[in-house]
Scaffold this active site. Structure first.
Site, PDB file in Angstrom:
ATOM      1  N   ASP A 161     -95.152  10.881  92.587  1.00 18.19           N
ATOM      2  CA  ASP A 161     -93.842  10.840  91.618  1.00 18.19           C
ATOM      3  C   ASP A 161     -92.715  11.193  92.687  1.00 18.19           C
ATOM      4  OD1 ASP A 161     -91.828  10.954  89.618  1.00 18.19           O
ATOM      5  OD2 ASP A 161     -91.595  13.142  90.061  1.00 18.19           O
ATOM      6  N   ARG A 168     -86.899   4.745  93.118  1.00 16.42           N
ATOM      7  CA  ARG A 168     -86.142   4.145  91.949  1.00 16.42           C
ATOM      8  C   ARG A 168     -84.614   4.511  91.920  1.00 16.42           C
ATOM      9  NH1 ARG A 168     -88.835   7.885  87.783  1.00 16.42           N
ATOM     10  NH2 ARG A 168     -87.254   6.755  86.333  1.00 16.42           N
TER      11      ARG A 168
HETATM   12  N1  URA Z   1     -86.245  13.241  85.357  1.00 10.25           N
HETATM   13  C1  URA Z   1     -87.413  12.874  85.804  1.00 10.25           C
HETATM   14  O1  URA Z   1     -88.145  13.979  86.462  1.00 10.25           O
HETATM   15  N2  URA Z   1     -87.920  11.820  86.204  1.00 10.25           N
HETATM   16  C2  URA Z   1     -87.073  10.538  85.635  1.00 10.25           C
HETATM   17  O2  URA Z   1     -87.638   9.614  85.933  1.00 10.25           O
HETATM   18  C3  URA Z   1     -86.225  10.944  84.957  1.00 10.25           C
HETATM   19  C4  URA Z   1     -85.545  12.091  84.905  1.00 10.25           C
END
Ligand code: URA
Length: 425
Positions: A161, A168
């Site tokens: 992530d 992203r």
């Molecule tokens: N918060 C997150 O941790 N990830 C996202 O994609 C959007 C908000």
């Protein structure tokens, strides 16, 4: 399949087999797949979505890209809250110490700014010395001792992530249900929590502007939570205007402190209490919202919630006495006519804040702790020509002018009476 075939398959509307999704993501985490190729996959997912099974797989892969925390040995409810984006949202800074004071455990993992929205971690890091990049063994001890802590997504926790989130942010692939679900739920499940409340932002400053899109996202988040054994409640809150009086960096920390002293703006406090009540009820600490509000009010009024905040910050190396958020430059935005505030373009306000140093346009941009704005009026307020709508501030005159230019046209003044509801449910 090789990475390009996987992207092509998704672009033609097919599902990605588990093994292929796994090898793509681990290849990216291990630097065998570059940013450009990963962007291809993110855009394909953004355009074509994912099935529920693909989303479960994505969450599972992201959780297992790192370690998981364990709190089974603790004697009280272990939980968290997460707000999905937003401008001016500083609720984590308030809810973590508040609920910890009520006896719950909150091992929060918070994020950095994403697109036009602010990041809890960026705000916390305006406090000199504050460290969010803590080894999880140390973090788990800290949570056991203080009942709360706020951790960054580190190389130990959901590293997939971490990399994908940063990419992203600069590739226009944020507002995608599968990608948001993968990102949020992997971190929440890796926290080892029993319960969760999600603050689903709806409106023109949210990633999901309509209630329909926000509901689609919320239901998927809840479904994934329950699938992985985390009791998940939802609150829909209105992001058609910034939350609270201040939006930005250090000024939001100050507003959180004000709330913990019972001196915060009504809307920020109301969102915190609503979210907190869900976890108070889940944990059995309160039977309903009224009882939760009464308990939490006492904890604020007797000073113990603020004391817990100080303890949480100090435990992570932060020195609240060393905070100095005074900006070098300030500019006011003035109402050009008299009337009633009809609407605000909250995303535009968020991008103005990014220009001023509250968010990143490139992955390695440095943020400005003094940057932010004070919102003097909200939707439905009567204003007179010449009234100050916003005071904007930061350390760089050029950036300030750029931000102010964006924010200047974000407020529509008209003559209709307007009602603003903070919640959708
Ligand atoms: N918060 C997150 O941790 N990830 C996202 O994609 C959007 C908000």
């Amino acid at each position: 399949m090789n990475p390009n075939d996987i992207i092509a398959a998704k672009n033609s509307g097919k599902s990605i087999p588990t093994q292929d999704l796994h090898s793509f993501i681990s290849g990216y985490v291990e630097d065998r797949i570059d940013d450009t190729t990963m962007t291809g996959l993110l855009k394909a997912i953004f355009d074509h979505g994912m099935t529920h099974d693909e989303i479960y797989t994505l969450v599972d892969i992201m959780i297992h890209s790192g370690k998981q925390m364990h709190f089974e040995h603790l004697d009280e409810y272990v939980c968290d809250k997460h707000s999905i984006g937003g401008v001016g949202d500083k609720t984590s800074l308030i809810i973590a110490p508040l609920l910890a004071t009520a006896g719950l455990y909150l091992p929060m993992i918070a994020g950095r700014s994403l697109g036009h929205t602010g990041g809890t971690l960026d705000k916390l890091e305006t406090i000199p010395g504050f460290r969010a990049d803590i080894p999880i063994v140390e973090f788990q001890k800290l949570v056991k001792n203080n009942h709360c802590g706020i951790l960054a997504q580190t190389s130990e926790i959901c590293p997939a992530d971490g990399k994908i989130y940063a990419l992203r942010d600069v590739t226009g692939t944020i507002a995608s249900v599968p990608l948001i679900v993968g990102s949020i739920m992997s971190k929440k499940i890796a926290e080892g929590i029993q319960g969760l409340v999600l603050d689903i932002k709806v409106g023109n400053g949210a990633f999901m502007p309509t209630l329909e899109k926000a509901t689609e996202l919320a239901e998927m988040l809840k479904e994934v939570g329950e699938h992985f054994g985390v009791k998940t409640d939802l609150v829909y809150s209105n992001m058609d205007q910034p939350l609270g009086r201040f939006s930005g960096m250090g000024c939001e920390v100050q507003e959180a402190i004000d709330c913990l002293h019972s001196e915060g703006p009504e809307d920020t406090t109301a969102v915190c209490f609503k979210l907190a009540s869900k976890l108070m009820i889940q944990s059995g600490k309160a039977k309903d919202e009224a009882e939760s509000n009464s308990i939490l009010n006492t904890l604020i009024e007797n000073g113990s919630a603020y004391e817990k905040f100080e303890m949480m910050i100090a435990a992570q190396g932060g020195d609240l006495n060393a905070c100095d958020f005074s900006p070098a430059y300030t500019l006011e935005i003035i109402a050009e006519k008299s009337g009633i505030i009809q609407s605000m373009d909250t995303t535009q306000i968020g991008w103005g804040l990014v220009d001023m140093g509250c968010g990143r346009k490139q992955k390695d941009d440095i943020l400005d702790p003094s940057a932010g704005l004070e919102c003097h009026h909200k939707i439905g307020d009567d204003v007179k020509k010449g009234d100050v709508l916003f005071t904007c501030f930061c350390h760089d005159e050029e950036k300030l002018k750029m931000g102010v230019e964006k924010i200047t046209n974000s407020v529509i003044i008209g003559y209709e009476e307007v009602e603003f509801s903070l919640f959708y449910n």
